[in-house]
Write a protein that holds these residues in place. Structure first.
Motif, PDB file in Angstrom:
ATOM      1  N   LEU A  90     -36.106  30.657 -37.692  1.00 42.58           N
ATOM      2  CA  LEU A  90     -36.735  29.374 -37.970  1.00 42.58           C
ATOM      3  C   LEU A  90     -36.386  28.901 -39.381  1.00 42.58           C
ATOM      4  O   LEU A  90     -36.155  29.721 -40.276  1.00 42.58           O
ATOM      5  CB  LEU A  90     -38.257  29.495 -37.827  1.00 42.58           C
ATOM      6  N   TYR A 112     -42.959  25.008 -37.884  1.00 43.56           N
ATOM      7  CA  TYR A 112     -42.086  24.824 -36.720  1.00 43.56           C
ATOM      8  C   TYR A 112     -41.510  23.409 -36.722  1.00 43.56           C
ATOM      9  O   TYR A 112     -42.196  22.452 -37.086  1.00 43.56           O
ATOM     10  CB  TYR A 112     -42.866  25.039 -35.426  1.00 43.56           C
ATOM     11  N   PHE A 116     -39.332  21.331 -31.726  1.00 44.84           N
ATOM     12  CA  PHE A 116     -39.354  22.668 -31.148  1.00 44.84           C
ATOM     13  C   PHE A 116     -39.671  22.565 -29.650  1.00 44.84           C
ATOM     14  O   PHE A 116     -40.563  21.820 -29.241  1.00 44.84           O
ATOM     15  CB  PHE A 116     -40.414  23.524 -31.842  1.00 44.84           C
TER      16      PHE A 116
END
Length: 313
Positions: A90, A112, A116
């Motif tokens: 990530l 995130y 995503f």
């Protein structure tokens, strides 16, 4: 209903086409890059005790947690090997690992991405626990006479001269392919081509539709892809139509120049080409004679173009 009528073309100028030759003499930077590539191929990973750096290899465990300390489902992994800086984890995780040493356990904040795939995590701020077990650094051999001797040269001066010759040959090959491609594109552009009404639009629609189906099969919405690339569907249709037109012009140029120059391809040449292409390949049956014939004829046409072109340095 699909348009089954194919484009037709009339040959234009294909001799004395102008082309500018680029310099192919190797630069010192190219030679040094070739030497570095050679050293890189023989590099080895060695364990280090110091802080991890970008391009280091890290062996680690990780697990994600929500802000309330609850573990993120399916976010735990053990014994993962990551080359820091490759962007496999990530965003921000690999950079945060840099500076830590083997044996450390630490936590880092992570957000995130908004895009995503898992909607429940998209855009959320979480924390990841990292247990760093091992850090390895890629070590390349020294560029000395011993390294040169391992590659058939007495000294580094000789090895650099050898690499310079290899770079020259590569530059020459790349330049030859560029000129051949450019001249064929010019010959295609000079042709008078009659495209059936709606032909390019129909083919472009089909190509873009295939691209969209591939995106959907990969779990990505075409509308999102268009937003990320900064181009709408109309732009991709226009680009596809242009690519199809250029491809057809090149194809027709090969056919018409071959006819004008009475160029042909023999069965023996096709057999030799199939044998050459199939070396080291198991699926020989997939190679088509028509494909080999087209490649050989294109090569002969390009030789005509190259031998009749007008060059400037």
């Amino acid at each position: 209903m699909p348009n089954k009528v194919e484009p037709m073309g009339q040959l234009g100028q294909y001799k004395k086409l102008p082309v500018m030759k680029r310099a192919i003499q190797p630069t010192e930077k190219q030679v040094e890059e070739a030497l570095r590539t050679l050293r890189y191929k023989e590099s080895v990973w060695k364990q280090v005790t110091g802080p991890a750096e970008r391009r280091d290899q890290a062996l680690l465990d990780f697990e994600g947690f929500f802000s309330d300390g609850v573990p993120i489902p399916d976010s735990k992994a053990e014994g993962v090997t990551v080359t820091l800086g490759q962007g496999k984890m990530l965003p921000g995780v690999e950079d945060a690992i840099c500076g830590h040493c083997a044996g450390e356990t630490f936590r880092i904040p992570v957000t995130y991405p908004e895009q995503f795939p898992l909607k429940s995590l998209a855009g959320r701020k979480v924390e990841f626990s990292i247990a760093l077990h091992c850090v390895k650094h890629r070590c390349m051999p020294n560029a000395d006479d011993a390294f040169a001797q391992a590659h058939g040269c007495e000294t580094m001066v000789e090895l650099r001269a050898k690499l310079k010759q290899q770079v020259l040959e590569k530059n020459r090959s790349v330049e030859d392919r560029r000129i051949e491609t450019l001249l064929l594109a010019q010959a295609g552009a000079a042709m008078q081509v009659e495209f059936p009404e709606g032909y390019l639009e129909e083919k472009a629609e089909r190509r873009v539709s295939v691209m969209e189906r591939d995106l959907l099969a990969a779990g990505q919405q075409p509308s999102l892809y268009y937003r990320l690339t900064g181009h709408d569907r109309a732009w991709y249709l226009q680009r596809a139509a242009l690519e199809i037109e250029v491809d057809w012009r090149r194809r027709l140029a090969v056919q018409e120049i071959a006819r004008a120059e009475q160029l042909t391809v023999s069965d023996a040449e096709i057999d030799a080409e199939l044998a050459r292409v199939s070396q080291g390949k198991t699926n020989v049956k997939a190679l088509k004679r028509e494909t080999a014939e087209t490649a050989l004829l294109t090569r002969k046409v390009q030789q005509i173009l190259v031998s009749n072109a007008v060059y400037t340095e």
